[in-house]
Every structure is written in C-alpha cells, then in structure tokens.
Motif scaffolding. Structure first.
Motif, PDB file in Angstrom:
ATOM      1  N   GLN A  47       0.869  -1.205  -0.025  1.00  0.00           N
ATOM      2  CA  GLN A  47       0.184  -0.115   0.016  1.00  0.00           C
ATOM      3  C   GLN A  47       0.860   1.393  -0.151  1.00  0.00           C
ATOM      4  OE1 GLN A  47      -3.194  -0.620   2.624  1.00  0.00           O
ATOM      5  NE2 GLN A  47      -4.027   1.319   2.601  1.00  0.00           N
ATOM      6  N   CYS A  48       1.871   1.174   0.433  1.00  0.00           N
ATOM      7  CA  CYS A  48       2.817   2.313   0.804  1.00  0.00           C
ATOM      8  C   CYS A  48       4.402   2.417  -0.162  1.00  0.00           C
ATOM      9  CB  CYS A  48       3.297   2.435   2.007  1.00  0.00           C
ATOM     10  SG  CYS A  48       1.416   2.576   3.190  1.00  0.00           S
ATOM     11  N   ASP A  49       4.508   3.332  -0.448  1.00  0.00           N
ATOM     12  CA  ASP A  49       5.983   3.558  -1.073  1.00  0.00           C
ATOM     13  C   ASP A  49       7.310   3.481  -0.388  1.00  0.00           C
ATOM     14  OD1 ASP A  49       5.048   4.315  -3.542  1.00  0.00           O
ATOM     15  OD2 ASP A  49       4.717   6.217  -2.789  1.00  0.00           O
ATOM     16  N   THR A  50       7.088   3.892   1.158  1.00  0.00           N
ATOM     17  CA  THR A  50       8.142   3.443   2.007  1.00  0.00           C
ATOM     18  C   THR A  50       7.541   3.028   3.257  1.00  0.00           C
ATOM     19  OG1 THR A  50       9.777   5.479   1.254  1.00  0.00           O
ATOM     20  CG2 THR A  50       9.941   4.859   3.700  1.00  0.00           C
ATOM     21  N   VAL A  51       8.270   2.020   3.896  1.00  0.00           N
ATOM     22  CA  VAL A  51       7.554   1.488   5.052  1.00  0.00           C
ATOM     23  C   VAL A  51       8.725   1.613   6.243  1.00  0.00           C
ATOM     24  CG1 VAL A  51       6.903  -0.901   6.127  1.00  0.00           C
ATOM     25  CG2 VAL A  51       5.933  -0.249   3.930  1.00  0.00           C
ATOM     26  N   ILE A  52       8.084   2.063   7.480  1.00  0.00           N
ATOM     27  CA  ILE A  52       8.731   2.095   8.444  1.00  0.00           C
ATOM     28  C   ILE A  52       8.453   1.200   9.798  1.00  0.00           C
ATOM     29  CG2 ILE A  52       9.798   3.785  10.339  1.00  0.00           C
ATOM     30  CD1 ILE A  52       9.152   5.916   8.288  1.00  0.00           C
ATOM     31  N   ILE A  53       8.973   0.505  10.471  1.00  0.00           N
ATOM     32  CA  ILE A  53       8.549  -0.186  11.435  1.00  0.00           C
ATOM     33  C   ILE A  53       9.327   0.554  12.739  1.00  0.00           C
ATOM     34  CG2 ILE A  53       8.280  -2.346  10.229  1.00  0.00           C
ATOM     35  CD1 ILE A  53      10.697  -3.626  11.916  1.00  0.00           C
ATOM     36  N   SER A  54       8.617   0.539  13.645  1.00  0.00           N
ATOM     37  CA  SER A  54       9.080   0.986  14.995  1.00  0.00           C
ATOM     38  C   SER A  54       9.003  -0.254  16.116  1.00  0.00           C
ATOM     39  CB  SER A  54       8.106   2.036  15.701  1.00  0.00           C
ATOM     40  OG  SER A  54       6.782   1.314  15.904  1.00  0.00           O
ATOM     41  N   ILE A  55      10.379  -0.407  16.823  1.00  0.00           N
ATOM     42  CA  ILE A  55      10.528  -1.563  17.587  1.00  0.00           C
ATOM     43  C   ILE A  55      10.972  -0.651  18.873  1.00  0.00           C
ATOM     44  CG2 ILE A  55      12.194  -3.426  18.459  1.00  0.00           C
ATOM     45  CD1 ILE A  55      12.604  -4.018  15.379  1.00  0.00           C
ATOM     46  N   PHE A  56      10.088  -0.864  19.950  1.00  0.00           N
ATOM     47  CA  PHE A  56      10.280  -0.124  21.011  1.00  0.00           C
ATOM     48  C   PHE A  56       9.182  -0.739  22.104  1.00  0.00           C
ATOM     49  CE2 PHE A  56       8.562   3.422  23.917  1.00  0.00           C
ATOM     50  CZ  PHE A  56       9.871   3.633  24.471  1.00  0.00           C
ATOM     51  N   VAL A  57       9.946  -1.504  23.198  1.00  0.00           N
ATOM     52  CA  VAL A  57       8.996  -2.042  24.244  1.00  0.00           C
ATOM     53  C   VAL A  57       8.799  -0.871  25.068  1.00  0.00           C
ATOM     54  CG1 VAL A  57       9.348  -3.635  26.183  1.00  0.00           C
ATOM     55  CG2 VAL A  57      10.626  -4.050  24.113  1.00  0.00           C
ATOM     56  N   ASN A  58       7.541  -0.571  25.183  1.00  0.00           N
ATOM     57  CA  ASN A  58       6.922   0.719  25.967  1.00  0.00           C
ATOM     58  C   ASN A  58       6.740   0.617  27.337  1.00  0.00           C
ATOM     59  OD1 ASN A  58       5.745   3.167  26.169  1.00  0.00           O
ATOM     60  ND2 ASN A  58       3.640   2.411  25.483  1.00  0.00           N
ATOM     61  N   PRO A  59       7.483   0.926  28.234  1.00  0.00           N
ATOM     62  CA  PRO A  59       7.430   1.027  29.702  1.00  0.00           C
ATOM     63  C   PRO A  59       5.820   1.461  30.013  1.00  0.00           C
ATOM     64  CG  PRO A  59       8.880   2.463  29.293  1.00  0.00           C
ATOM     65  CD  PRO A  59       8.747   1.797  27.926  1.00  0.00           C
ATOM     66  N   ALA A  60       5.380   2.619  29.177  1.00  0.00           N
ATOM     67  CA  ALA A  60       4.182   3.104  29.843  1.00  0.00           C
ATOM     68  C   ALA A  60       2.958   2.337  29.695  1.00  0.00           C
ATOM     69  CB  ALA A  60       3.778   4.329  29.140  1.00  0.00           C
ATOM     70  N   GLN A  61       2.982   0.905  28.946  1.00  0.00           N
ATOM     71  CA  GLN A  61       1.695   0.229  28.685  1.00  0.00           C
ATOM     72  C   GLN A  61       2.077  -1.173  29.754  1.00  0.00           C
ATOM     73  OE1 GLN A  61       2.708   0.006  24.411  1.00  0.00           O
ATOM     74  NE2 GLN A  61       2.079  -2.274  24.631  1.00  0.00           N
ATOM     75  N   PHE A  62       2.974  -1.358  30.343  1.00  0.00           N
ATOM     76  CA  PHE A  62       3.288  -2.383  31.222  1.00  0.00           C
ATOM     77  C   PHE A  62       2.923  -1.903  32.844  1.00  0.00           C
ATOM     78  CE2 PHE A  62       5.729  -3.653  27.557  1.00  0.00           C
ATOM     79  CZ  PHE A  62       6.026  -5.057  27.744  1.00  0.00           C
ATOM     80  N   GLY A  63       2.185  -2.710  33.400  1.00  0.00           N
ATOM     81  CA  GLY A  63       1.783  -2.528  34.807  1.00  0.00           C
ATOM     82  C   GLY A  63       2.862  -3.096  35.756  1.00  0.00           C
ATOM     83  N   PRO A  64       2.640  -2.919  37.165  1.00  0.00           N
ATOM     84  CA  PRO A  64       3.204  -3.276  38.113  1.00  0.00           C
ATOM     85  C   PRO A  64       3.065  -5.092  38.039  1.00  0.00           C
ATOM     86  CG  PRO A  64       2.048  -1.812  38.993  1.00  0.00           C
ATOM     87  CD  PRO A  64       1.443  -1.952  37.672  1.00  0.00           C
TER      88      PRO A  64
END
Length: 281
Positions: A47-64
């Motif tokens: 669908q797109c000419d340029t494809v970017i993926i992000s790889i980021f383990v997001n601490p803000a979405q993990f609970g205690p």
C-alpha cells in the motif's frame, strides 16, 4: 534497510522520502517479530512506497508485576526478518528518547478502555495511546497497520486518531495464526509443550461460538458460557475474561443483532494470551 535510534534521524529519513513523493506506512511493534508482524509489513509494502517499523518496548503500557523486564528483545533477529519483506527503515529508540527526563504528558481514550484488557490492565491503554500518538507525530505516516488480534487496541487507536484529527488512516490486518490455529504472539515463547497444547482451546472455543451464531443462537450469555466451558476443560487455563460487546463501539449486548466482538484473555503459566472473533448475524 536502515536503522535509526533518534527522533531527529527518522524525521530526516521521512523528510527525504516525502521529497521523493513517497507515501509512508508505519507498523508499530514491540519487537521479537513473528509471522503476524511480517504480514502487517507485507500489507504496508503493498500500500505504501516507504515502510517504517518501530521497535520499542514501551514501559508506559506495562503494569506492576508484568513482564517488562523479561519481554523478549533481539534487534539483530528482528532486523533480519524485517529486511526479508522489504522494510525500508526501523525506528528503534531508547526509553530516554521517547520519555526524556521530566516527561509528564499522556493521552487517555475514555470509555472503550475501561473494559476487556483495559479492566484487567489499568493504565495499559493510556500507555498505548501515548506512545502511538508520539509515533504518529514523529513519523507522520499516511497509513498505520495494526493486527486484529489486538482488537481493542485497534479500536482505541482508531477512536484516538478520529477524535484528535490525526491525518493517518489506521488499517486493520486479519489475525495471523499458527497452522494449528493459535494466534501468533511474541509471548507464545513462554508456553511449555503442555501449555501450548492447552492454548489451542482458545481458537477452538471462538470457532465453536461462531458456528453457534451461524446456526441461529443469539443469546450472548449462552455463547459466552459455551466459550468459558470449552476453555475451563483445560486444567492449565486460567481465564482472565470472556466478553461479548457490540463492534466497534464496545457496548454491552444481551442479544447478538449485529457485528459483535467476542474477546478473551487467558493465562497459561507465564503467558497471558488474547484472541477474538467478530460474530456476524
């Protein structure tokens, strides 16, 4: 394929792609890629000419007590997999790049986040909405691709993009499954052989529910109980929730009259597995 670790670098890459007249597709991930992620990337490439993926383990979405520290990470492995499907760039920022010292701004999507995974994981979708907003602002994609396996997440992001007038089209890609029906997930590696076998009850229960609806059953409580009974037959399974809501607004339903989301979360040892199906009348 190029790998960037700073916001300035990925913005310059996007600026150059835009100057070349390219459309931009973004696939946000937390890494440890599997075939489900690759399907998102493949759809983006179509669908797109340029494809970017992000790889980021997001601490803000993990609970205690959740698996932030142990969440699988392997950038070299992920880069090799992404390159096989033609990804153009990986954005792999450090935590301090996304949440610098003094960070105190978050995005809350109300109502549809107080049920399902939102009820089981308080604050989870606040973290998801915040990091996805930041990724949209950093990359400014034309299209962003998410998997139907994370059905509530997709609805939250679509609501957020609409409400905040974001110039991005959120594309939902069907759930990718293993050959035996288990929904692909980075957390499947936590399963031992017995748990892996027991986990097949999730998809089996969803397929049975869909068959009952096709046969004429409309009572949401009966469909829900059917799913619970199938999963509870597996001693290793610990049900977090099994729920049915209208789709896409996630309102409670007693009778299935239109599209309805049947979603579940089940713990198998260390792994918390989610799956869903949209029931059609």
């Amino acid at each position: 394929m190029r790998i960037f670790h700073t916001i300035a670098e990925i913005r310059e890459f996007v600026r150059q792609a835009r100057a070349d007249g390219h459309s931009i597709g973004l696939v946000p991930t937390m890494g440890y890629l599997h075939e489900g992620h690759l399907e998102l990337m493949s759809q983006a490439k179509k669908q797109c000419d340029t494809v970017i993926i992000s790889i980021f383990v997001n601490p803000a979405q993990f609970g205690p007590g959740e698996d932030l520290a142990s969440y699988p990470r392997d950038l070299d492995r992920d880069a090799g997999m992404a390159e096989t499907v033609g990804v153009d760039a990986i954005f792999n920022p450090g935590v301090e790049e996304i949440y610098p010292s003094g960070y105190c701004t978050y995005v809350d999507v109300e109502r549809i986040t107080d049920r399902l995974c939102g009820a089981s994981r308080p604050g989870h979708f606040r973290g998801v909405a915040t990091v996805v907003t930041k990724l949209f602002n950093i990359v400014k994609p034309d299209y962003a691709f998410f998997g139907q396996k994370d059905a509530q997440q997709v609805l939250v992001i679509k609501r957020m993009a609409t409400d905040l007038n974001m110039e991005v089209e959120v594309v939902t890609v069907p759930t990718v499954r293993e050959r035996d029906g288990l929904a692909m997930s980075s957390r499947n590696i936590y399963l031992d052989p017995a748990q892996r076998q027991a986990a097949l009850s999730l998809n089996r229960s969803l397929k049975r529910a869909a068959a009952e609806v096709r046969a004429g059953e409309r009572d949401a409580a009966k469909i829900r109980q059917l799913v619970i009974d199938i999963i509870k037959a597996e001693p290793l399974a610990e049900i977090d929730y099994v729920e049915i809501y209208s789709h896409p607004d996630l309102e409670p339903v007693e009778a299935i009259k239109g599209p309805a989301l049947l979603a579940l979360a089940v713990k198998m040892g260390r792994a918390r597995l989610i799956d869903n199906i949209i029931l059609h009348v």
